[in-house]
Design a protein around this motif. Structure first.
Motif, mmCIF file in Angstrom:
data_model
loop_
_atom_site.group_PDB
_atom_site.id
_atom_site.type_symbol
_atom_site.label_atom_id
_atom_site.label_comp_id
_atom_site.label_asym_id
_atom_site.label_seq_id
_atom_site.Cartn_x
_atom_site.Cartn_y
_atom_site.Cartn_z
ATOM 1 N N SER A 76 96.850 88.168 120.556
ATOM 2 C CA SER A 76 95.849 87.114 120.365
ATOM 3 C C SER A 76 94.445 87.698 120.169
ATOM 4 C CB SER A 76 95.840 86.163 121.554
ATOM 5 O OG SER A 76 95.416 86.842 122.725
ATOM 6 N N ASN A 77 94.247 88.945 120.546
ATOM 7 C CA ASN A 77 92.948 89.605 120.387
ATOM 8 C C ASN A 77 92.838 90.377 119.078
ATOM 9 O OD1 ASN A 77 92.259 88.659 122.917
ATOM 10 N ND2 ASN A 77 92.970 90.495 123.946
ATOM 11 N N LEU A 78 93.836 90.229 118.207
ATOM 12 C CA LEU A 78 93.855 90.947 116.931
ATOM 13 C C LEU A 78 93.828 89.956 115.776
ATOM 14 C CD1 LEU A 78 96.701 93.507 117.695
ATOM 15 C CD2 LEU A 78 94.236 93.894 117.846
ATOM 16 N N ALA A 79 93.130 90.338 114.699
ATOM 17 C CA ALA A 79 93.112 89.521 113.484
ATOM 18 C C ALA A 79 93.457 90.424 112.309
ATOM 19 C CB ALA A 79 91.745 88.887 113.281
ATOM 20 N N LEU A 80 94.290 89.938 111.426
ATOM 21 C CA LEU A 80 94.700 90.707 110.259
ATOM 22 C C LEU A 80 93.530 90.883 109.299
ATOM 23 C CD1 LEU A 80 97.438 91.805 108.947
ATOM 24 C CD2 LEU A 80 97.204 89.845 107.465
ATOM 25 N N VAL A 81 93.422 92.080 108.706
ATOM 26 C CA VAL A 81 92.376 92.343 107.715
ATOM 27 C C VAL A 81 92.959 92.091 106.332
ATOM 28 C CG1 VAL A 81 90.883 94.120 106.731
ATOM 29 C CG2 VAL A 81 91.209 94.007 109.193
ATOM 30 N N ASP A 82 92.278 91.247 105.554
ATOM 31 C CA ASP A 82 92.708 90.896 104.198
ATOM 32 C C ASP A 82 92.716 92.150 103.324
ATOM 33 O OD1 ASP A 82 92.979 89.902 101.595
ATOM 34 O OD2 ASP A 82 91.944 88.046 102.114
ATOM 35 N N PRO A 83 93.846 92.458 102.652
ATOM 36 C CA PRO A 83 93.919 93.669 101.827
ATOM 37 C C PRO A 83 92.972 93.641 100.622
ATOM 38 C CG PRO A 83 95.918 92.351 101.595
ATOM 39 C CD PRO A 83 95.114 91.723 102.674
ATOM 40 N N LYS A 84 92.605 92.449 100.166
ATOM 41 C CA LYS A 84 91.762 92.331 98.972
ATOM 42 C C LYS A 84 90.273 92.416 99.311
ATOM 43 C CE LYS A 84 91.339 89.361 94.877
ATOM 44 N NZ LYS A 84 91.712 88.065 94.312
ATOM 45 N N THR A 85 89.822 91.628 100.297
ATOM 46 C CA THR A 85 88.390 91.532 100.602
ATOM 47 C C THR A 85 87.940 92.437 101.740
ATOM 48 O OG1 THR A 85 88.746 89.707 102.139
ATOM 49 C CG2 THR A 85 88.309 89.135 99.840
ATOM 50 N N GLY A 86 88.841 92.810 102.634
ATOM 51 C CA GLY A 86 88.467 93.630 103.785
ATOM 52 C C GLY A 86 87.950 92.820 104.952
ATOM 53 N N GLU A 87 87.982 91.491 104.843
ATOM 54 C CA GLU A 87 87.558 90.611 105.933
ATOM 55 C C GLU A 87 88.780 90.179 106.742
ATOM 56 O OE1 GLU A 87 85.115 87.266 104.718
ATOM 57 O OE2 GLU A 87 84.652 88.323 102.854
ATOM 58 N N THR A 88 88.529 89.657 107.950
ATOM 59 C CA THR A 88 89.647 89.140 108.739
ATOM 60 C C THR A 88 90.104 87.813 108.150
ATOM 61 O OG1 THR A 88 88.122 88.053 110.263
ATOM 62 C CG2 THR A 88 88.917 90.232 110.892
ATOM 63 N N THR A 89 91.389 87.536 108.298
ATOM 64 C CA THR A 89 91.961 86.327 107.721
ATOM 65 C C THR A 89 93.120 85.830 108.571
ATOM 66 O OG1 THR A 89 92.986 85.371 105.756
ATOM 67 C CG2 THR A 89 93.531 87.632 106.230
ATOM 68 N N ARG A 90 93.446 84.566 108.392
ATOM 69 C CA ARG A 90 94.648 84.030 109.014
ATOM 70 C C ARG A 90 95.808 84.250 108.039
ATOM 71 N NH1 ARG A 90 91.472 79.597 109.633
ATOM 72 N NH2 ARG A 90 93.032 78.103 108.990
ATOM 73 N N VAL A 91 97.019 84.060 108.551
ATOM 74 C CA VAL A 91 98.206 84.345 107.754
ATOM 75 C C VAL A 91 98.997 83.076 107.517
ATOM 76 C CG1 VAL A 91 100.335 85.705 107.642
ATOM 77 C CG2 VAL A 91 98.318 86.642 108.751
ATOM 78 N N GLY A 92 99.375 82.851 106.257
ATOM 79 C CA GLY A 92 100.242 81.737 105.912
ATOM 80 C C GLY A 92 101.531 82.276 105.315
ATOM 81 N N ARG A 93 102.464 81.387 105.024
ATOM 82 C CA ARG A 93 103.728 81.808 104.411
ATOM 83 C C ARG A 93 104.020 80.919 103.223
ATOM 84 N NH1 ARG A 93 107.700 82.514 109.472
ATOM 85 N NH2 ARG A 93 109.135 81.982 107.828
ATOM 86 N N LYS A 94 104.407 81.541 102.108
ATOM 87 C CA LYS A 94 104.758 80.811 100.888
ATOM 88 C C LYS A 94 105.958 81.460 100.244
ATOM 89 C CE LYS A 94 100.326 79.042 99.266
ATOM 90 N NZ LYS A 94 99.177 79.313 98.414
ATOM 91 N N LYS A 95 106.597 80.704 99.359
ATOM 92 C CA LYS A 95 107.682 81.288 98.572
ATOM 93 C C LYS A 95 107.077 81.897 97.318
ATOM 94 C CE LYS A 95 111.617 78.750 100.187
ATOM 95 N NZ LYS A 95 112.798 77.986 99.877
#
Length: 113
Positions: A76-95
């Motif tokens: 909960s203390n970690l946020a994923l870093v967006d590979p494109k922008t380098g900012e933190t982002t939330r994660v979604g799921r799509k097909k």
């Protein structure tokens, strides 16, 4: 009838992801996830949350002494870093085009590999 509670939650981050610490003593530092413990929902991140461990003399380290090593940090203390922008982002799921469910960045819409 009682429903069984899922003991291991579905995690949005995986081993090898680059994450940023958003809370705690190591707040603001980034690193790659090296290990994840699903039972405790904790992860070890390269160069983050370093603790001093006192070691006895052994074959690998004949003198013993104090060794710095990474300690686990709660997910909960970690946020994923967006590979494109380098900012933190939330994660979604799509097909994707092939019909396979993939993780995507909420900010850029980029697929996370």
């Amino acid at each position: 009838m009682e429903r069984k509670k899922n003991s291991q939650p579905k995690l949005k981050i995986r081993k090898g992801d680059t994450v940023k610490v958003i809370a705690g003593d190591s707040k603001g530092s980034q690193g790659k996830i090296t290990e994840i413990n699903l039972a405790t929902s904790r992860a070890k991140v390269e160069g983050v949350n370093l603790v001093s461990k006192h070691t006895k003399p052994n074959a690998a380290n004949p003198n013993g002494g104090i060794v710095k090593q990474e300690a686990a940090i709660h997910i909960s203390n970690l946020a994923l870093v967006d590979p494109k922008t380098g900012e933190t982002t939330r994660v979604g799921r799509k097909k994707n085009d092939a019909g396979k469910l993939v993780r995507v960045s909420k900010k850029s819409g980029e697929e996370i590999k």
